[in-house]
Design an enzyme around this catalytic site. Structure first.
Site: not given
Ligand code: CA
Length: 442
Positions: A141, A148, A157, A213, A215, A247, A251, A254, A267, A271, A373, A387
């Site tokens: 992936d 994203h 961060r 996600e 994708e 995906d 969170r 993760q 993850k 999928t 994503t 998001e």
């Protein structure tokens, strides 16, 4: 070669099968995507199929009837098993031969024993079930939407949202092939370890921040020998086609587990892929130029090619819908969460494939590569709920049922759809990827 237009892209061509000419169909004669199917609930063997209108062409029946000849016959003989790996290994000349042979048998005015055999092979899509179309040896992936990356980076961060490597190479992690499932397969909310904000020690339990996600995936055709990288100029000869991919992401698990080695349990629980693979040849009318903004790093030479700059992107329209239990119980249509296009990605599928092999890694026919994503430049185009809810701090409205979400709840079904359309070209679609969240077990 995959980017060139030919008579199979002519928007004026019609089929004798009326449902293939219906306005808005995902599967007109110009599409012809490949999958694996059998009659729903039967004990039949899975075999290759091609979607046309509201029907499926049974490729095992086509092979048995000798309905196509020459290189197309060799190609269709590779589609009779329960996975398409052998067909994908044959490469673009064989893929093209079969597409063109089926196109000729399907177009208005076609006649003869081949056309009759094709007509006899048709199975209604409403009566079939699918499996994952290849035996996926490896799944990787990528992470190729800069929007994203910035949105999620700001949550994880705040001072340094975009890692310095992002604009220099398509970054990725090696995923888990065993838990790639076909659209319609439900899965249980995963258990795992998370570090709640401000807590002194982690807790073990059901995921509290479950996400999807949006994708796309693409399947590898002919592979490469270990130690023999695939250069940009040849990359698309090794890509069969594209699908929708979800995906699913835990969170809370993760974000606690990911440093320093990358995603793991957050993850690897599920999928979801869509049943049909839309070939690169079918996507040719929708290729678009690729470039990085002039004031940002330009691709190093090994990730650059004239064809990639000219037509490396693909303009696929994408949307995410959420169907809660309440939508189903009250007969209300799913709410749309977001919509965007694949054309906004920071790296192309050719660059992803080349980057994967540049160190000598060998890809194999049927391998699955996820694009990461797909989030567009505005907030309304975000491809994950983390998001849209800004890290779970804002409600995402579900106007159809007067409710809202910050993350997914049990009973929620997430539906991805994709299609291509523009003036002068036939609209083609990807069908859908759908999956329902079941309660945690444990
Ligand atoms: Ca992903």
């Amino acid at each position: 070669m995959n980017m060139e237009l030919n008579h199979t892209h002519d928007a004026n061509t019609r089929s004798w099968l009326e449902s293939a000419n219906a306005p808005g169909t995902d599967f007109p004669i110009q599409n012809l995507p490949f999958g694996v199917f059998r009659r729903k609930g039967s004990s039949e063997a899975f075999r290759g199929g091609v979607a046309i209108g509201d029907q499926v062409i049974d490729l095992a029946a086509i092979a048995q009837a000798g309905a196509v000849s020459g290189p197309a016959a060799q190609a269709v003989n590779a589609c009779t098993g329960d996975a398409l790996n052998d067909f994908l290994a044959l490469g673009p000349t064989a893929w093209r031969a079969l597409r063109h042979a089926l196109f000729d048998l399907l177009k208005t005015g076609a006649s003869g024993p081949g056309m009759n055999a094709l007509r006899a092979s048709l199975v209604p899509q409403a009566e079939v079930e699918h499996r994952v179309p290849t035996r996926i040896g490896d799944y990787t992936d990528f992470y190729t939407s800069i929007h994203h990356a910035r949105n999620v980076g700001r949550v994880m961060r705040p001072d340094d949202p975009l890692t310095p490597n992002f604009q220099w190479l398509p970054i990725a992690y090696h995923g888990r092939a065993s838990s790639v499932v076909i659209s319609g397969t439900p899965f249980h909310r995963p258990m795992g370890q998370a570090m709640p904000p401000g807590a002194a020690a982690p807790v073990y339990g059901a995921c509290k921040r479950l996400d999807y996600e949006l994708e796309m995936g693409f399947y590898v055709g002919p592979g490469n020998a270990m130690g023999e990288p695939i250069p940009m100029a040849q990359a698309e000869q090794h890509i069969f086609g594209m699908c929708l991919l979800n995906d699913w992401s835990a969170r809370d698990h993760q974000f606690w587990e990911m440093a320093p080695l990358g995603p793991f349990l957050g993850k690897n629980f599920c999928t979801t892929v869509s049943p049909w693979i839309v070939t690169l040849e079918a996507l040719a009318p929708y290729r678009v130029p690729f470039s990085h903004p002039a004031d940002e790093p330009q691709p190093l030479a090994y990730l650059d090619s004239p064809a990639n700059a000219e037509r490396g992107g693909v303009d696929v329209q994408l949307e995410v819908r959420l169907e809660a239990r309440e939508h189903r119980e009250r007969g209300i249509a799913p709410d749309r969460l977001s919509a965007t296009s694949f054309r906004h990605q920071y790296w192309t599928i050719a660059q992803m494939l080349t980057q994967h092999t540049v160190g000598g890694c060998n890809l194999q026919p049927g391998d699955l590569l996820g694009t990461g994503t797909i989030s567009g430049p505005t907030q309304a185009e975000a491809g994950a709920i983390v998001e849209l809810s800004v890290g779970g701090t804002k409600d995402v409205p579900l106007p159809g049922i007067g409710s809202q979400r910050r993350f997914l709840e049990d009973g929620d079904t997430v539906i991805l759809r994709g299609w291509c359309e523009k003036p002068g070209a036939a609209r083609i679609g990807f069908g859908e990827s759908r999956g329902e969240v079941l309660p945690a077990v444990g």
